[in-house]
Design an enzyme around this catalytic site. Structure first.
Site, PDB file in Angstrom:
ATOM      1  N   ASN A 171       0.837  -1.267   0.116  1.00 57.47           N
ATOM      2  CA  ASN A 171       0.049  -0.083   0.063  1.00 57.47           C
ATOM      3  C   ASN A 171       0.620   1.224   0.125  1.00 57.47           C
ATOM      4  OD1 ASN A 171       0.784  -0.946   2.768  1.00 57.47           O
ATOM      5  ND2 ASN A 171      -0.980   0.311   3.408  1.00 57.47           N
ATOM      6  N   GLU A 231       0.445   5.622   0.587  1.00 56.88           N
ATOM      7  CA  GLU A 231      -0.188   6.682   0.879  1.00 56.88           C
ATOM      8  C   GLU A 231       0.426   7.896   0.807  1.00 56.88           C
ATOM      9  OE1 GLU A 231      -2.226   4.062   4.564  1.00 56.88           O
ATOM     10  OE2 GLU A 231      -0.934   5.668   4.882  1.00 56.88           O
ATOM     11  N   HIS A 261      -3.963   0.640  -2.702  1.00 54.24           N
ATOM     12  CA  HIS A 261      -4.043  -0.570  -2.091  1.00 54.24           C
ATOM     13  C   HIS A 261      -2.852  -1.628  -2.516  1.00 54.24           C
ATOM     14  CE1 HIS A 261      -8.526   0.015  -0.521  1.00 54.24           C
ATOM     15  NE2 HIS A 261      -7.855   1.471  -1.192  1.00 54.24           N
ATOM     16  N   GLU A 288      -3.153  -4.763  -3.166  1.00 50.91           N
ATOM     17  CA  GLU A 288      -3.525  -5.705  -4.314  1.00 50.91           C
ATOM     18  C   GLU A 288      -3.615  -5.026  -5.502  1.00 50.91           C
ATOM     19  OE1 GLU A 288      -5.983  -7.029  -0.616  1.00 50.91           O
ATOM     20  OE2 GLU A 288      -5.116  -5.368  -1.354  1.00 50.91           O
ATOM     21  N   CYS A 344     -10.545  -3.653  -3.123  1.00 50.71           N
ATOM     22  CA  CYS A 344      -9.820  -4.578  -3.911  1.00 50.71           C
ATOM     23  C   CYS A 344     -10.621  -5.678  -4.356  1.00 50.71           C
ATOM     24  CB  CYS A 344      -8.755  -5.195  -2.556  1.00 50.71           C
ATOM     25  SG  CYS A 344      -7.529  -3.681  -2.593  1.00 50.71           S
TER      26      CYS A 344
END
Length: 296
Positions: free
Chosen positions: A88, A90, A101, A103, A131
């Site tokens: 992930n 951010e 994310h 995935e 996801c």
């Protein structure tokens, strides 16, 4: 070995740690080919599923999570037998929709590497609804096997029953199917040529806005991302976020960005320029080069 993997190595079985350390060199960005997986299975004496679950701490080490400080790693296994790690991402201080994310990161890694089908997704926490919907866009998405620690392996259809997906909108070539959209733009600039090529490979069946971003670092290395739309719209992955995720996997700092190009089709029903500029300005003091191209 890269410093970002030091803590992860401590969480691996000793035999696996010893075998994988030489693979985690300065160029490692989360990809292990089928032969390397076989070597790790032999060295660790682990079954493949157990091996991939054991490797999740390595994938999670690729994360950049200044907001949540919650590290999620994911591994996408392609039909080729290769595995592609993701984590992930951010953007500090920015709206949460800019997040990537784990995935999505792993699947986009596979896609940028030329993989045509994902058979398994291994993740250290249960996939969120976002996801699950993103994975449902894949070739035979409902059949993708989801592997979780201490959980029975189940296909995506178990986690997303009664799913709405590309077939409901009459899309017959889902995400990871080879896309080839002819876009015309006359330039001798290698970075623009790269961006046009990636835009031609992007997946935008709902808006027809074939788009890509290429980021160049101060040492001249480029990192690309393509637009990956979704039948549910919101889980779509923007090319800028894909390019930033690509940089993060390669252990590059966003402050190293020296140039950024967005290519998008003139015939698209949306534009990505606003969202792309927001994300870019959150991480680097660079102006976006926005080029609109004509589809042939």
């Amino acid at each position: 070995m890269q410093d970002r993997f030091l803590k992860s190595i401590a969480n691996l079985p000793e035999a696996l740690a010893k075998a994988i350390v030489p693979m985690l060199d300065k160029d490692f960005a989360g990809h292990l080919d089928a032969q390397q997986i076989e070597e790790l299975k032999t060295a660790s004496q682990l079954a493949e599923q157990d091996l991939l679950l054991a490797l999740l701490p390595i994938a999670a080490a690729l994360a950049r999570v200044p907001i949540s400080e919650f590290y999620v790693g994911a591994i996408a296994k392609g039909k080729s037998g290769d595995i592609y790690m993701g984590a992930n991402l951010e953007l500090a201080g920015e709206a949460l929709f800019h997040s990537v994310h784990a995935e999505q990161s792993a699947i986009s890694h596979a896609w940028l590497s030329g993989e045509r089908q994902i058979e398994d997704v291994i993740v250290n926490f249960s996939p969120c609804g976002h996801c699950r919907q993103f994975m449902n866009e894949l070739v035979e998405g409902q059949k993708v096997n989801i592997h979780l620690p201490e959980q029975k392996t189940q296909p995506l259809s178990h986690y997303l029953p009664y799913a709405f997906g590309p077939t409901d909108l009459n899309i017959t070539e889902p995400l990871l199917t080879k896309q080839q959209h002819e876009l015309s733009f006359d330039s001798s600039d290698p970075m623009i040529i790269e961006a046009v090529d990636h835009a031609g490979l992007s997946y935008a069946p709902y808006t027809k806005n074939y788009a890509a971003v290429v980021l160049e670092t101060k040492d001249g290395v480029t990192y690309s991302g393509r637009y990956a739309e979704n039948a549910a719209f919101n889980p779509s992955m923007l090319p800028m976020q894909m390019a930033l995720s690509n940089m993060a996997r390669h252990n590059r700092d966003f402050s190293e960005i020296n140039r950024a190009v967005l290519i998008e089709s003139s015939k698209g029903s949306v534009s990505l320029v606003g969202a792309t500029m927001d994300a870019l300005h959150a991480v680097a003091a660079v102006e976006l080069e926005h080029i609109v191209v004509e589809p042939e």
